[in-house]
Design an enzyme around this catalytic site. Structure first.
Site, mmCIF file in Angstrom:
data_model
loop_
_atom_site.group_PDB
_atom_site.id
_atom_site.type_symbol
_atom_site.label_atom_id
_atom_site.label_comp_id
_atom_site.label_asym_id
_atom_site.label_seq_id
_atom_site.Cartn_x
_atom_site.Cartn_y
_atom_site.Cartn_z
ATOM 1 N N HIS A 133 6.315 54.143 79.058
ATOM 2 C CA HIS A 133 6.107 53.338 80.273
ATOM 3 C C HIS A 133 4.849 53.761 81.031
ATOM 4 O O HIS A 133 4.492 53.133 82.018
ATOM 5 C CB HIS A 133 7.315 53.464 81.211
ATOM 6 C CG HIS A 133 8.552 52.802 80.689
ATOM 7 N ND1 HIS A 133 8.682 51.442 80.590
ATOM 8 C CD2 HIS A 133 9.708 53.325 80.212
ATOM 9 C CE1 HIS A 133 9.863 51.141 80.085
ATOM 10 N NE2 HIS A 133 10.505 52.267 79.838
HETATM 11 ZN ZN LIG Z 1 14.063 52.733 77.068
#
Ligand SMILES: [Zn+2]
Length: 389
Positions: free
Chosen positions: A153
């Site tokens: 992320h």
């Molecule tokens: Zn994940």
């Protein structure tokens, strides 16, 4: 192979992450510093913030590895991190509230930053160092596993979803800049989430000198802009179960690798696809995860493509056991082994030689590519105790 990319004209900085690892070691990277423990604070998070140590303990119990045969990860330094991250972003991590947001641990907001650095960010920096080290090991040995990492992320200037450092991008960029013969990578991301903030927007990965392709499976593509950059995307329905999942994994992994043969595969092996995961939305069984990892390794090893696996998301109490079972399964099938690398004469060429014995195929395959490792090299006498106190 023909060399598609030219190395960065600037000489890479000196790093302690590209060490020569003794042949006795398995290319499995870990450090006790991975685990986040701080006055029980970690218990406030839905994650099992000690899963990495539990995986290693299971592997030791099963006698796959010992303290002497595992590679101990080193913490990535600021200079290492700056290979991808902006200084502005790293400076922002000096604010506890920023780290609280990224890690989703609200009480971190109230801690002095020196404690946040030591107790939260240092483990994540060490896991990041582990991924970079495992990248080189994968080239040297044909495969490597970082027991942690997989922070998909995080981008160069933004963290989130428990991901403070872009370890995968870093590992790939280190390889592109330091290892001749490595100029293409395929990221196979089988975490339940898209990892939207991640590599897609990183301009270096779109540099025409290098080729990076993505195969992404997830329950929901949350970032539509990033979605357009993904070469092969497989959106799964809520509650998808083993049969359909494994059929699609096999089909698309084979398909992606038939389209392009990269110099390295980075396998983001998130286990939040597991049934009952609070954040995942899929319904894959423990055996399904073991079979999935097997399919990816089999596809990579059959094609003699070096593979780096990171463990990414998935923090249920039973997750560590499943990851350990999967690694043991790979070993039982001969898909990973301790075959060592034949060091060629001369001090800068490494010939990755790894023998693969598949469960039902007795043919042995040999890595033929010759890689030239650049940057700082250091020989160590043991796999452990690499991190200076
Ligand atoms: Zn994940």
């Amino acid at each position: 192979m023909s060399r598609k990319g030219s190395k960065d004209e600037r000489r890479p900085h000196r790093t302690d992450l590209y060490i020569d690892v003794p042949e006795i070691c398995w290319p499995i990277v870990y450090s006790p510093d991975y685990n986040i423990t701080f006055l029980g604070l970690e218990k406030l998070h839905p994650f099992d913030a000690g899963k990495w140590g539990k995986v290693v303990n299971f592997l030791k119990e099963e006698k796959l590895i010992t303290d002497d045969t595992i590679v101990e990860a080193r913490e990535a330094t600021e200079e290492d991190l700056l290979v991808v991250h902006t200084r502005r972003y790293l400076n922002k991590l000096k604010w506890s509230f920023v780290v609280a947001t990224i890690t989703e641990i609200p009480p971190v907001f109230f801690l002095p930053n020196f404690l946040v650095q030591r107790k939260v960010l240092r483990p994540l920096r060490t896991q990041t160092g582990g991924t970079i080290m495992a990248g080189k090991l994968a080239i040297d040995r044909g495969w490597a596993i970082n027991v942690g990492g997989g922070f998909h992320h995080c981008s160069s200037d933004k963290g989130g979803g428990f991901c403070a450092y872009a370890d995968i991008t870093l590992a790939i960029k280190f390889l592109f800049e330091r290892v001749d013969g490595v100029s293409s990578a395929t990221i196979i991301d089988l975490d339940a989430h898209q990892g939207g903030g991640s590599w897609y927007r990183n301009r270096f990965l779109h540099n025409s000198n290098f080729i990076v392709t993505w195969l992404v499976f997830c329950e929901l593509f949350s970032d539509q802009q990033a979605k357009t950059s993904i070469k092969r995307k497989v959106e799964l329905d809520w509650g998808t179960e083993d049969e359909e999942y494994l059929q699609k994994v096999e089909q698309h992994v084979e398909g992606a690798l038939n389209e392009i043969t990269p110099d390295i595969i980075v396998y983001n092996a998130g286990t939040d696809v597991l049934d009952g995961d609070r954040l995942g939305g899929l319904a894959i069984s423990p055996q399904g995860i073991v079979k999935r990892d097997e399919a990816v390794f089999r596809a990579a090893r059959l094609r003699k493509i070096p593979i780096l696996m990171v463990t990414s998301g998935g923090y249920q109490k039973r997750t560590a056991r499943i990851i350990a079972d999967s690694i043991l399964n790979l070993h039982n099938l001969g898909l990973i082994d301790q075959e060592t690398v034949a060091q060629e004469s001369g001090n800068s060429k490494v010939s990755p030689l790894s023998m693969l014995i598949l469960s039902n195929i007795t043919t042995k395959f040999t890595f033929k590519k010759i890689y030239r490792i650049e940057g700082y090299r250091k020989t160590i006498s043991n796999c452990v105790h690499l991190v200076a106190d």
